[in-house]
Design a protein around this motif. Structure first.
Motif, PDB file in Angstrom:
ATOM      1  N   PHE A 143       0.749  -1.394  -0.060  1.00 49.20           N
ATOM      2  CA  PHE A 143      -0.089  -0.037   0.078  1.00 49.20           C
ATOM      3  C   PHE A 143       0.775   1.211   0.020  1.00 49.20           C
ATOM      4  O   PHE A 143       0.488   2.278  -0.064  1.00 49.20           O
ATOM      5  CB  PHE A 143      -1.076   0.011   1.157  1.00 49.20           C
ATOM      6  N   GLU A 227     -10.488   8.055   4.821  1.00 50.05           N
ATOM      7  CA  GLU A 227     -10.389   8.021   3.171  1.00 50.05           C
ATOM      8  C   GLU A 227      -9.072   8.783   3.012  1.00 50.05           C
ATOM      9  O   GLU A 227      -9.430   9.377   1.797  1.00 50.05           O
ATOM     10  CB  GLU A 227     -11.531   8.907   2.766  1.00 50.05           C
ATOM     11  N   THR A 229      -6.108  10.356   1.009  1.00 50.40           N
ATOM     12  CA  THR A 229      -5.845   9.864  -0.398  1.00 50.40           C
ATOM     13  C   THR A 229      -4.160   9.752  -0.583  1.00 50.40           C
ATOM     14  O   THR A 229      -3.499   9.514  -1.438  1.00 50.40           O
ATOM     15  CB  THR A 229      -6.354  10.577  -1.452  1.00 50.40           C
ATOM     16  N   ARG A 232      -2.442   6.468   2.736  1.00 47.15           N
ATOM     17  CA  ARG A 232      -3.624   5.542   3.045  1.00 47.15           C
ATOM     18  C   ARG A 232      -3.635   4.833   4.404  1.00 47.15           C
ATOM     19  O   ARG A 232      -2.755   5.084   5.083  1.00 47.15           O
ATOM     20  CB  ARG A 232      -3.521   4.448   1.875  1.00 47.15           C
ATOM     21  N   GLU A 234      -4.239   2.293   5.372  1.00 49.49           N
ATOM     22  CA  GLU A 234      -3.183   0.854   5.724  1.00 49.49           C
ATOM     23  C   GLU A 234      -1.939   1.447   6.475  1.00 49.49           C
ATOM     24  O   GLU A 234      -1.666   0.597   7.167  1.00 49.49           O
ATOM     25  CB  GLU A 234      -3.060   0.248   4.288  1.00 49.49           C
ATOM     26  N   ASN A 256      -4.585  14.170   5.615  1.00 49.95           N
ATOM     27  CA  ASN A 256      -3.429  13.799   6.304  1.00 49.95           C
ATOM     28  C   ASN A 256      -2.752  14.770   7.344  1.00 49.95           C
ATOM     29  O   ASN A 256      -2.482  14.428   8.152  1.00 49.95           O
ATOM     30  CB  ASN A 256      -2.318  13.241   5.361  1.00 49.95           C
TER      31      ASN A 256
END
Length: 443
Positions: A143, A227, A229, A232, A234, A256
């Motif tokens: 990821f 969510e 972008t 991520r 993960e 973020n």
């Protein structure tokens, strides 16, 4: 009040730092990979975040070597993560902090996690907001960002850094706010050069602290936006799964940057983890003085000046009005095309601010009308509502060119301030029951 900037020395370098608020606890904030201690206070949501963190601890902030107010470095002199980490105890010692809660965001997490694992005696707890163990992808870390994207990313930094690049990448919900983008772009330019930023991002691409995670033995909170972008979700789940005993909180949102989006939700989780108590819910209603302004004859002026000159004049109007509201300790709720709506916690400050805006704009050849009322307002995320707002708008509509009209409520509350008024008599306000006695400010 902007905290005073001080300097700690380490290996011949000056490390700039600030302290804000009172502890315990001490909170060391490692915000991403660049910063500027003084310019950060000019970006409203950054300042709000720092004020929130300082509301439940002594906030310690510093500019990493090579950025902001700390000594500059050439991109080819970029320190290693370990060398950057060496500055942490220097700053902690300078402010007399034996142990601190370490709060990190995105790239700052690499240094924070490494330091917490190596020096648990100086870390009371660790908070990781949208952080990552490594950024680039590998076979066992699928990821991460694709390796082939690195050259394109570095090229975009060289051309777009200082123009709001970080908002586009890591705070997309904020990237449509033109005023915020301009303020953030100034902050980017003051914090780090494109060359230094590109070198730092390249270092982050190459960093991998996965082997460090099992060695983190301090209480740890991991927060990640579901969510997001840029980095991520993960990434956050991986940290929580590999740091022993970590508490994981997943919040809705696409951003973020720690201050972007629903800042209150993030800080509430941090406060709960650090202090054991959640803050009281923000009241939805408050007493405030409402100020409405409007440019007199704006349509005629726009037609006479032409579109380009009118837009330039409006930009000057907005800058002057915002500056005066900020000086008076108020808050601009929104601009209204050729005016603004602002709130103040004190009516005398609102009156003087209205007069200052009127006088400054007169030098541009603009005359305004203004209306003031004090009452209870309903607080909304990006606006205010309630009868007091309606009354303020109706009072403004009755003001003449260059006139500041106020309700009797405002007049009665500023007794003893030295502000004088002329009685304009009782008037009916459209849509508002009864008669309202209005007064023109004489200042």
């Amino acid at each position: 009040m902007i905290p005073e900037t001080h300097y700690a020395r380490h290996d011949g370098l000056h490390i700039a730092y600030q302290v804000f608020g009172e502890g315990p606890p001490d909170i060391l904030f490692l915000d991403q990979w660049f910063g500027h201690l003084e310019a950060q206070w000019d970006v409203a949501p950054l300042a709000e975040l720092r004020e929130r963190l300082a509301s439940f601890g002594r906030l310690i902030m510093y500019d990493k070597r090579g950025s902001g107010l700390s000594d500059p470095l050439a991109p080819n002199q970029l320190p290693t993560v370990e060398e950057w980490m060496d500055d942490i105890p220097i700053v902690l010692d300078a402010v007399g902090a034996e142990k601190a809660v370490v709060v990190a965001n995105i790239g700052g997490g690499i240094m924070a996690m490494t330091y917490a694992a190596a020096h648990p005696e100086r870390v009371a707890s660790l908070v990781l907001v949208d952080c990552f163990a490594r950024f680039s992808a590998t076979d066992d870390y699928a990821f991460g960002a694709p390796i082939e994207d690195i050259p394109r990313t570095l090229e975009s930094i060289d051309t777009l850094m200082g123009r709001g690049l970080m908002l586009t990448l890591f705070a997309p919900s904020e990237a449509t706010d033109d005023r915020l983008v301009r303020a953030w772009a100034r902050y980017e330019r003051q914090a780090a050069s494109p060359g230094m930023t590109a070198a730092t991002v390249h270092l982050i691409y190459e960093s991998d602290v996965r082997e460090v995670l099992p060695a983190i033995r301090v209480p740890t909170l991991v927060i990640h936006r579901a969510e997001a972008t840029g980095f991520r979700v993960e990434h956050g789940r991986y940290l929580a799964a590999h740091i022993p005993g970590a508490v994981y909180v997943e919040l809705p949102g696409v951003d973020n940057l720690i201050w972007a989006g629903d800042q209150d939700a993030v800080v509430d989780e941090i406060q709960q983890f650090v202090t054991g108590t959640r803050p009281a819910p923000t009241p939805r209603r408050a007493l405030a003085t409402v100020l409405f302004t409007d440019i007199v004859d704006s349509t005629r002026i726009a037609a006479e000046r032409g579109d380009v000159a009118w837009r330039r004049l409006l930009a000057e109007h907005d800058a002057i009005a915002h500056r005066q509201v900020e000086r008076a300790g108020g808050r601009v709720v929104k601009t209204t095309g050729d005016g603004l709506l602002a709130t103040f916690d004190g009516p005398a400050r609102a009156v003087r601010c209205a007069a200052a805006i009127r006088d400054d704009l007169a030098e541009l050849g603009l005359r305004i009308r203004a209306g003031l009322h004090t009452g209870e307002i309903e607080l909304q995320p990006d606006d205010i509502a309630g009868l007091a707002v309606h009354i303020g708008a109706r009072i403004m509509a009755l003001a003449g060119a260059g006139e500041i009209l106020a309700s009797s409520t405002v007049k009665d509350l500023v007794v003893g301030s030295g502000i004088e008024f002329d009685d304009r008599g009782a008037r009916e306000l459209k849509g508002v029951p009864g008669e309202w006695r209005l007064f023109a400010v004489r200042i």
